[in-house]
Enzyme design. Structure first.
Site, short mmCIF file in Angstrom:
data_model
loop_
_atom_site.label_atom_id
_atom_site.label_comp_id
_atom_site.label_asym_id
_atom_site.label_seq_id
_atom_site.Cartn_x
_atom_site.Cartn_y
_atom_site.Cartn_z
N SER A 70 10.44 -40.46 -38.02
CA SER A 70 9.53 -39.71 -37.05
C SER A 70 8.70 -41.17 -36.58
CB SER A 70 8.80 -38.67 -37.91
OG SER A 70 7.81 -37.80 -36.96
N ASP A 99 15.29 -30.10 -33.17
CA ASP A 99 13.90 -30.72 -33.47
C ASP A 99 12.96 -30.35 -32.36
OD1 ASP A 99 11.67 -32.23 -34.15
OD2 ASP A 99 12.91 -34.23 -34.66
N HIS A 109 13.20 -31.13 -37.60
CA HIS A 109 12.86 -32.41 -37.94
C HIS A 109 13.18 -32.74 -39.44
CE1 HIS A 109 10.23 -35.72 -36.35
NE2 HIS A 109 9.53 -35.51 -37.47
#
Length: 654
Positions: A201, A307, A338
């Site tokens: 991320s 995601d 995610h």
């Protein structure tokens, strides 16, 4: 692209590897000789006795305008034995804003320190696994977070320089000190300069950004679910993906001290990212794709194809830029949302990552650069590989919508609709892509759906697509969505649930060595599966007001026709024989984009609307799959699907 084009061959590669092994054998003694002869790094060093220390690296910028350059806190754990013998080691680095505010990994681990401020717990398994194998683990607090000076600027100069300055220091080009202010100079004489960055991320985003600077010494990056352009995190051609901007995100991760001193930076973030969706200088600074030509590091990218936080447009455009610039690369694409690969494919991930770092940081000629480029999850825990990605033989292939038997229930194929053919829908911001897909065969006022006949053969789509829409709005504002749907039953990962495709279990497995304060044992996971009647597998959005310029919107003239192209997010999906492929065009995709200020009614000009899809086998494959009736339809389109979870307003930490 051939494997040799993907991984350019260096004629003296084998010689370098041989020399490296010889030097390791000469300089490192029996333990490292064993490492070299085995073809991989082995856990021969003590983790319990490893050196744990903190330094503060000078970033050479004054982001908080306090009259002195900012220092970022860097926590290091490295094997003691090489240092005692005067040998240098490579570095695995994770630069993050999350080490104190939010935590890392599935168990939200944070850094911990003893009473003297020395680091104790290093989140995630990288230190536990790799330090005994002769690597240093280096965890960097981005400026404005945890124990660092400065201010978070959400992917801008300060964020990127926080990590780049550490790479410079590891290579003897920067300055570091043993305290946040004043203190003694500290050098990284223990580092051989070879640095690999990894992270999920925001952390992976920093790896992308640092690689795009071309900094010397950065040998490889492993970006997991990472952003490649911050504009595309907040907008899709002007359509807002979130109801807030980067100033809110910075406030979320800034340390309490930074919140007191960073008002000016917060103001710049708010003013530089207007909610109009217009492209500004702020977004140019935070676009790493444009600088891909600078990248010298190899890239091992990982992304969940479902995601909905860091959406796969980020991966797709980054991957294409890497390919255009000849960057050595590898990819894993999962069915999850995610999620870190440690939590969806742990037993394969750890040894693969180990071999990747051994090759690019230690110089082992272990063959990983000659293996298939892509691993794709086809069904929960069932993976296939491809020598190149997108798959060999993929070409952009045009499919076109036509009117069907009822309003809003159309056909999808290769023939262009006749001049004057239209479909009309009215934006309903309460509905989303699952609502549209569930009623694909029903005439409903909020969407226009187009489907092929049941396929005679499987049809694979691999890569990124585009949908060009010509529409006439009834109001001065309008948002558009385009989604691709596989109509037919399947068992998939339940990416809309809290775990985004994984369930966390109570049992733990261990991946490396532990100490009292830093365990290498983590909770196991398993696939969270769901039986569905259809699968949305790619999507894209736009504000119709950006028809003339992707970076600048303008009011629409009701009754005037406009043409705009929506970017479909990268994916790799096989529509099985007997299933149907559907294209849905509608307005607000509830929960994924914000609605416009009006409730527009839009009329599609079908003759001027088409999709360019990445079809493996191109037009011939599409023609063969859609020829005839394709036999009996496997099932009508049931209502069961995955309700998209409302994405987090931050690049999530887990």
């Amino acid at each position: 692209m051939t494997p040799s084009a993907r991984f350019p061959r260096i004629p003296w590669k084998a010689l370098v590897a041989a020399v490296t092994v010889a030097l390791l054998t000469t300089l490192t003694g029996p333990a490292s000789a064993a490492q070299a002869s085995s073809g991989e790094s082995r856990p021969v060093y003590s983790y319990d006795r490893a050196i744990r220390e903190s330094v503060w690296v000078d970033t050479r910028i004054d982001g908080d305008s306090d009259g002195r350059t900012d220092r970022v806190a860097v926590d290091i754990v490295r094997p003691r034995e090489p240092a005692q013998q005067g040998r240098r080691v490579p570095v695995i680095m994770d630069a993050s804003p999350y080490y104190s505010c939010c935590g890392r990994g599935n168990e939200s681990q944070k850094k911990t320190y003893d009473s003297a401020g020395r680091p104790v717990q290093f989140p995630l398994f990288y230190d536990n696994f790799f330090v005994p194998r002769g690597y240093a683990a280096v965890l960097v607090d981005l400026a404005g977070t945890n124990r660092s000076d400065g201010c978070v600027d959400v992917g801008g100069r300060s964020d990127i320089q926080s990590a780049r300055a550490v790479v410079d220091w590891l290579n003897g080009r920067g300055r570091a000190y043993d305290s946040r202010t004043g203190g003694k100079r500290v050098t990284a004489g223990w580092s051989n300069g070879n640095t690999g960055m990894i992270g999920k991320s925001w952390d992976g985003t920093i790896a992308n950004g640092v690689a795009a600077t071309g900094v010397e010494g950065l040998k490889t990056i492993v970006p997991i679910a990472a952003i490649s352009s911050w504009y595309d995190y907040y907008f899709a051609k002007g359509a807002p993906l979130y109801g807030s901007g980067p100033d809110r995100l910075a406030d979320h991760v800034n340390s309490p001290e930074a919140r007191l001193r960073c008002d000016a930076v917060q103001k710049k973030l708010a003013e530089g990212a207007p909610r109009t969706g217009d492209w500004t200088r702020l977004w140019t600074e935070r676009d790493y794709v444009k600088d891909a030509e600078n990248i010298t590091a190899s890239v091992f990218a990982v992304h969940g194809m479902q995601d909905l936080n860091v959406r796969t447009k980020h991966f797709g455009q980054w991957w294409d830029a890497l390919a255009d610039n000849g960057v050595e690369r590898k990819v894993w694409l999962s069915q999850t949302g995610h999620v870190d690969p440690f939590d969806f494919r742990r037993s394969a991930w750890v040894p693969t990552l180990h071999r990747w770092f051994d090759h690019y940081l230690m110089g082992y000629d272990n063959g990983i650069d000659d293996e298939p480029m892509a691993d794709i999850e086809r069904a929960p825990d069932r993976w296939t590989t491809d020598r190149v990605w997108p798959a060999a033989g993929t070409s952009a292939t045009t499919v076109r919508p036509r009117n069907g038997s009822a309003p809003g229930v159309g056909e999808l194929g290769t023939r262009r609709a006749p001049h004057g053919a239209t479909e009309t829908f009215t934006d309903d911001p309460r509905l989303n892509e699952e609502d549209w897909a569930a009623r694909i065969d029903t005439s409903t006022p909020a969407k226009a759906g187009f489907t092929t006949k049941p396929l005679a053969r499987p049809l694979r789509l691999s890569g990124s697509g585009k949908v060009t829409v010509t529409a006439t709005p009834g109001t001065a504002t309008a948002h558009l969505s385009a989604v691709l749907v596989d109509l037919g039953p399947d068992t998939i990962r339940n990416h809309g649930a809290a775990g985004e495709g994984v369930t966390t279990l109570a049992d733990r497995t261990c991946w490396g060595a532990s100490t009292t304060g830093d365990s290498a044992c983590y909770k196991e996971t398993r696939a969270d599966t769901l039986n569905v009647g259809h699968t949305v597998f790619s999507r894209g959005w736009a504000d119709l007001g950006n028809w003339a310029d992707p970076g600048k919107g303008r009011p629409l003239t009701p009754g005037k026709r406009y043409t705009i192209t929506l970017d479909l997010a990268a994916s790799d999906h096989v529509v099985p024989a007997g299933h149907r492929l559907a294209l849905v065009i509608a307005g607000t995709d509830a929960g994924l984009i914000d609605p416009p200020s009006t409730t527009p009614r839009l009329t599609l000009d079908l003759a001027r609307t088409a999709a360019r899809l990445p079809v493996v086998g191109g037009g011939k494959a599409l023609a063969a799959a859609t020829a005839g009736t394709g036999g009996a339809r496997i099932a009508p389109a049931p209502t069961t699907g995955v309700e998209p979870s409302v994405p987090s307003r931050i690049p999530r930490t887990g």
